[in-house]
Design a protein around this motif. Structure first.
Motif, PDB file in Angstrom:
ATOM      1  N   THR A  67       4.985   1.104  -1.681  1.00 49.09           N
ATOM      2  CA  THR A  67       4.232   1.175  -0.428  1.00 49.09           C
ATOM      3  C   THR A  67       3.129   2.233  -0.461  1.00 49.09           C
ATOM      4  O   THR A  67       2.760   2.773   0.582  1.00 49.09           O
ATOM      5  CB  THR A  67       5.191   1.487   0.744  1.00 49.09           C
ATOM      6  OG1 THR A  67       5.763   2.785   0.528  1.00 49.09           O
ATOM      7  CG2 THR A  67       6.302   0.464   0.844  1.00 49.09           C
ATOM      8  N   ALA A  68       2.588   2.528  -1.646  1.00 43.68           N
ATOM      9  CA  ALA A  68       1.596   3.597  -1.773  1.00 43.68           C
ATOM     10  C   ALA A  68       0.381   3.346  -0.877  1.00 43.68           C
ATOM     11  O   ALA A  68      -0.133   4.271  -0.228  1.00 43.68           O
ATOM     12  CB  ALA A  68       1.167   3.746  -3.231  1.00 43.68           C
TER      13      ALA A  68
ATOM     14  N   GLN B  65       3.269  -1.937   4.806  1.00 43.23           N
ATOM     15  CA  GLN B  65       2.973  -2.592   3.537  1.00 43.23           C
ATOM     16  C   GLN B  65       3.272  -4.081   3.610  1.00 43.23           C
ATOM     17  O   GLN B  65       2.517  -4.908   3.082  1.00 43.23           O
ATOM     18  CB  GLN B  65       3.780  -1.960   2.397  1.00 43.23           C
ATOM     19  CG  GLN B  65       3.294  -2.376   1.009  1.00 43.23           C
ATOM     20  CD  GLN B  65       1.886  -1.898   0.718  1.00 43.23           C
ATOM     21  OE1 GLN B  65       1.602  -0.716   0.806  1.00 43.23           O
ATOM     22  NE2 GLN B  65       0.990  -2.822   0.380  1.00 43.23           N
TER      23      GLN B  65
ATOM     24  N   GLN C 118       6.379   7.161   1.025  1.00 41.26           N
ATOM     25  CA  GLN C 118       6.505   5.745   0.696  1.00 41.26           C
ATOM     26  C   GLN C 118       7.824   5.143   1.177  1.00 41.26           C
ATOM     27  O   GLN C 118       7.891   3.951   1.488  1.00 41.26           O
ATOM     28  CB  GLN C 118       6.374   5.533  -0.813  1.00 41.26           C
ATOM     29  CG  GLN C 118       4.975   5.756  -1.355  1.00 41.26           C
ATOM     30  CD  GLN C 118       4.830   5.187  -2.748  1.00 41.26           C
ATOM     31  OE1 GLN C 118       5.215   4.058  -3.027  1.00 41.26           O
ATOM     32  NE2 GLN C 118       4.268   5.988  -3.645  1.00 41.26           N
TER      33      GLN C 118
ATOM     34  N   ALA D 181       6.328   2.847   6.636  1.00 40.83           N
ATOM     35  CA  ALA D 181       5.497   2.533   5.468  1.00 40.83           C
ATOM     36  C   ALA D 181       5.855   1.159   4.917  1.00 40.83           C
ATOM     37  O   ALA D 181       4.974   0.374   4.530  1.00 40.83           O
ATOM     38  CB  ALA D 181       5.664   3.599   4.385  1.00 40.83           C
TER      39      ALA D 181
ATOM     40  N   PRO E 224       7.182  10.164  -6.406  1.00 40.16           N
ATOM     41  CA  PRO E 224       5.948  10.507  -5.695  1.00 40.16           C
ATOM     42  C   PRO E 224       5.610  11.996  -5.708  1.00 40.16           C
ATOM     43  O   PRO E 224       4.429  12.358  -5.679  1.00 40.16           O
ATOM     44  CB  PRO E 224       6.234  10.012  -4.271  1.00 40.16           C
ATOM     45  CG  PRO E 224       7.220   8.889  -4.451  1.00 40.16           C
ATOM     46  CD  PRO E 224       8.086   9.330  -5.593  1.00 40.16           C
TER      47      PRO E 224
ATOM     48  N   THR F 126       9.535   2.061  -4.476  1.00 41.20           N
ATOM     49  CA  THR F 126       8.270   2.797  -4.342  1.00 41.20           C
ATOM     50  C   THR F 126       7.098   1.828  -4.509  1.00 41.20           C
ATOM     51  O   THR F 126       6.348   1.872  -5.474  1.00 41.20           O
ATOM     52  CB  THR F 126       8.209   3.927  -5.380  1.00 41.20           C
ATOM     53  OG1 THR F 126       8.518   3.392  -6.673  1.00 41.20           O
ATOM     54  CG2 THR F 126       9.206   5.014  -5.044  1.00 41.20           C
TER      55      THR F 126
ATOM     56  N   ALA G 287       1.403   3.928   2.820  1.00 40.24           N
ATOM     57  CA  ALA G 287       1.717   5.334   3.075  1.00 40.24           C
ATOM     58  C   ALA G 287       0.446   6.170   3.151  1.00 40.24           C
ATOM     59  O   ALA G 287       0.307   7.028   4.034  1.00 40.24           O
ATOM     60  CB  ALA G 287       2.648   5.863   1.989  1.00 40.24           C
TER      61      ALA G 287
END
Length: 464
Positions: A54-55, A80, A71, A76, A306, A52, A58
């Motif tokens: 790739t906030a 990223q 994410q 995504a 998430p 996780t 995304a």
């Protein structure tokens, strides 16, 4: 290793070597990031649904495309990596998932089933292909030296032919050379698509819950959702119908750790229990617990979640001093914890979008002990939960059914019609209706769980 065991089993039962099969398929967990250059060399370590990281990408893609990009989706991860300036991005010639990778190695075909592809990039269900307008919009977001479509697998629907086992592929499965090339393969699929197939949940108003290391619920929609929700992923069935998916990163990992600890205690006391008996006892004890777990709260996050807004996770068990700490309440809190994040997303479907499901079909480890997980989930979601006698077979069996469909379907026979006529017509199962006391008890547990998410964040910050 899996093939060697299969071949040994066939020889033992049939007295003959395994030289061919009628059809094959490859399944694996959805999503992920596996990039390759033009020579087939892997360019980066495999990134899975639990990465996780790739906030930023995304969120950017969700705004740009007007479509929720979680994410864990492949696009995504690609975005990223580009935003991070990772050098390998400019050399990507092929991007795929784990199932797509294995299928490629067995057949030479760079293809993917539409269900698995819908976890890479948004799908247009009318064409059962990547959404053309969103592909064009993606090109406006990031300046890459290639078109996104050119590096993604070709999309196929269930029932279509996806290549044949090559000589090289046959040797990867069976270095002895006994198994012959030429076997037809169906499109490779992710665990969501095979789970829908394995539970006969491919028609509108049907749905399933897959509960194991992670947990996700799928609802086949009668109509599109009215809005974009970060908690809801839009994917498809293996034949391209729109599906709302609630995916949570952690399900039984924390429960498994506690059961293992209790097993060590039993062994230390001179009363060792085998694993199935240990789990059955723990699960059955949960039914003796108070509906609200007596005030116990468990947050089971092994990674970020998430759906509830946590970027990282630390397993956390917390209680007030006057809470009723009993084994039954503890077991129930552990099981409730596997369902809590899922409930957050499902409430959006049921309460805001008024999605209706006749039944949810459960499969996976949470349902191996009869009744317990099924009953508690029915109460948590307030919807009937059915478990078929084949539920323990899971995704690989669903993949075998998709291979069967490719081989034996008639020209106009849909996947749903085929499954109903040839597979599930006489299937046996058991349905648990939601009990009012379980629904109320879970709501009380969820209230404490939600308020303790601040403590979960503090644990993440402290145990860095």
């Amino acid at each position: 290793d899996a093939f060697a065991k299969l071949a040994a089993n066939v020889r033992e039962i049939c007295g003959e070597p395994l030289t061919t099969v009628g059809a094959m398929g490859v399944s694996a967990m959805m999503h992920g990031y596996l990039p390759f250059d033009k020579n087939g060399a892997q360019l980066a370590a495999f990134r899975t649904w639990r990465n996780t990281t790739t906030a930023e990408a995304a969120a950017l893609l969700t705004r740009q495309l007007g479509f929720n990009i979680p994410q864990r989706w492949s696009v995504a991860h690609l975005m990223q990596a580009a935003l991070n300036g990772e050098e390998h991005v400019r050399d990507i010639a092929f991007l795929t998932t784990l199932a797509g990778y294995v299928h490629w190695k067995l057949t030479g075909e760079k293809v993917l089933g539409v269900g698995d592809a819908s976890g890479m990039f948004p799908i247009d269900s009318a064409t059962c292909d990547y959404d053309e307008a969103m592909l064009a919009s993606f090109g406006d977001v990031q300046n890459l030296p290639y078109r996104l479509r050119d590096i993604l697998p070709r999309v196929l629907r269930a029932g279509e032919h996806a290549g044949t086992l090559t000589e090289e592929g046959a040797r990867l499965l069976d270095p002895s050379g006994t198994f012959r090339p030429g076997v037809p393969l169906c499109p490779p699929e992710g665990d969501a698509g095979t789970g829908m197939t394995a539970t006969n949940s491919v028609a509108p108003r049907t749905g399933n819950v897959s509960a194991g290391t992670s947990v996700f619920a799928m609802a086949v929609l009668e109509r599109p959702l009215s809005a974009v929700y970060e908690e809801i992923d839009m994917v498809t069935t293996p034949d391209g119908a729109p599906v709302a998916m609630v995916h949570c990163n952690t399900c039984t990992s924390d429960l498994d750790a506690w059961v293992k600890l209790l097993g060590e205690m039993a062994a230390a006391a001179g009363a060792p229990l085998d694993k199935p008996r240990l789990y059955d006892l723990f699960y059955q004890k949960a039914l003796e617990g108070e509906p609200d777990c007596g005030g116990l709260v468990n947050i089971n996050y092994y990674s970020g979640e998430p759906v509830t807004g946590l970027a990282d996770g630390r397993p956390l068990f917390v209680r007030r001093p006057d809470a009723k700490l009993t084994l039954a309440n503890f077991a129930r809190a552990q099981l409730y914890s596997t369902m809590a994040a899922l409930k957050t997303g499902m409430d959006i479907l049921f309460e805001r979008e008024h999605v209706r499901l006749d039944t949810l079909y459960g499969h996976g480890g949470l349902f191996k002990t009869p009744v317990v997980g099924q009953r508690l989930l029915a109460g948590a979601l307030n919807v009937p939960v059915a478990v078929l006698e084949t539920a323990g077979e899971g995704g690989p069996w669903g993949m075998a059914l998709l291979a069967l469909y490719m081989k034996h379907r008639t020209a106009d026979e849909t996947l749903g019609a085929f499954l109903a006529a040839h597979v599930f017509g006489t299937a046996k199962g058991h349905t648990e209706q939601p009990l009012p006391e379980d629904t109320a008890g879970f709501a009380a547990f969820l209230n404490g769980y939600t308020r303790c998410l601040a403590a979960e964040q503090a644990a993440v910050d402290a145990l860095n």
